[in-house]
Design an enzyme around this catalytic site. Structure first.
Site: not given
Ligand code: PLP
Ligand code: COI
Length: 342
Positions: A82, A185, A221
């Site tokens: 990612r 991200k 989301e």
């Molecule tokens: N959506 C956003 C905008 C996020 O910042 C995060 C955090 O990483 C997620 C979703 C969840 O992603 P993940 O499950 O890969 O941490």
């Molecule tokens: C995460 O879940 O790891 C994120 O990066 C979300 C962040 C806004 C704390």
């Protein structure tokens, strides 16, 4: 080595200086050997492209201590890929997957005193960060990059942990545009969400759920996490949209929901479907699963939890996911990546 003396089970989701971070520089067409640095500052040109033009991307992942002392990362290869996709979108130098994994493992080892003990509910949060560091004035990509990885012990993102929280649908403001950067991200998405989150907090909500950019009719989301709903007929339903960050937690929950015999749908979700769901929640590395107690749309409130108890499906998924991460349940999908600690 003895762990630091912290009140592990009461840790907030916050930054704390730990023993060291890792720095890798991309210069003259190649990545440097990673350097372990004890101070928690970096030196940067004030003209660096990350500061002016937002050439910045990051990741979030956690290391967990198991009962037998093993330390594991959860699906780090997914984070590596990612970050590469974020880098491609901002024309930044991609970090090779093996370098990414090496950097994260070294960061965990360098901060072993800060890995929360098994059973405390806390974990070591790891933040890989990629920034353009070339000093420039014209709007163009940097040719030099810094890849930093640091770590901090954390508790749950929402301080209530698994307690259900109040959310509302955000009807006007957006965190990311179609054709923009919502699916990667990068810092700009979070800067864009700060105003909305502050307003939601002031109104007594933990966070908001955004709607699509075109019609404001479909669920996107939340600011820091993906959304899911559970239907009456036992389906795990999560929105599909090009402005959503593809969450590794959500991807894993879809697999676990299938394992539990639930139906799984990833598709456009009309906002009015929130009134049909029997449970709803947010999911992410930091948020894990944050059940939604109530969700407000156009002044109408859908109540999912009468008490402070999350719904049974959210709890089942939460237990299964966290038990795999903590080494208590069989890791049958091979998601845990063990970090060699010597
Ligand atoms: N959506 C956003 C905008 C996020 O910042 C995060 C955090 O990483 C997620 C979703 C969840 O992603 P993940 O499950 O890969 O941490
Ligand atoms: C995460 O879940 O790891 C994120 O990066 C979300 C962040 C806004 C704390």
């Amino acid at each position: 080595m003895e762990k630091v003396n912290l009140d592990w089970s009461k840790l907030p989701f916050g930054y704390m200086k730990t023993d060291a971070h890792l720095e890798y520089y991309f210069k003259d067409g190649k990545w440097s050997e990673g350097k372990i640095v004890e101070k928690d500052t970096i030196e940067l040109s004030m003209a660096a492209s990350c500061l002016h033009y937002g050439q910045e991307a990051f990741e979030g992942m956690k290391a967990y201590e198991h009962k037998d002392g093993t330390v594991s990362l959860f699906r780090p290869d997914e984070n590596a890929r990612r970050l590469q996709s974020s880098a491609r979108k901002l024309l930044m130098q991609e970090v090779p997957e093996d370098l990414f994994i090496e950097a994260v493992e070294r960061t965990v080892r360098a901060n072993r005193r800060f890995i929360p003990p098994y059973g405390t509910g806390a974990s070591l949060y790891i933040r890989p960060l990629l920034i353009g560091i070339t000093g420039l004035l014209g709007v163009k990509p940097a040719d030099e990059y810094l890849f930093v990885v640091f770590a901090s012990p954390v508790g749950p993102y929402f301080k209530e942990g698994i307690k259900p929280l109040k959310f509302r649908i955000e009807e006007k403001m957006k965190r990311a545009a179609i054709g923009g950067t919502g699916d990667v991200k990068v810092g700009g998405n979070y800067a864009a969400s700060l105003r909305v989150t502050k307003k939601a907090h002031d109104e007594g909500y933990a966070e908001v759920i955004y709607l699509d950019n075109e019609k404001s009719e479909y669920l996107d989301e939340s600011g820091p996490a993906n959304f899911f709903g559970i239907s009456k007929d036992n389906k795990y339903i999560t929105p599909k949209s090009e402005t959503i960050l593809p969450s590794i937690t959500n991807k894993s929950l879809m697999t676990l929901a299938e394992d539990l015999g639930m139906g799984v749908e990833r598709r456009q979700v009309h906002v009015k479907e929130i009134f049909d769901f029997v449970e709803a929640g947010c999911c992410g590395t930091a948020a894990v699963i944050s059940p939604i107690k109530s969700l407000v749309y156009q002044g109408e409130k859908k109540l999912y939890c009468e008490t402070d108890e999350p719904g049974p499906k959210s709890m089942e998924l939460y237990h299964l996911l966290t038990s795999i991460q903590n080494g208590d349940a069989e890791d049958k999908h091979g998601w845990n990546h063990v970090v060699k600690m010597d």
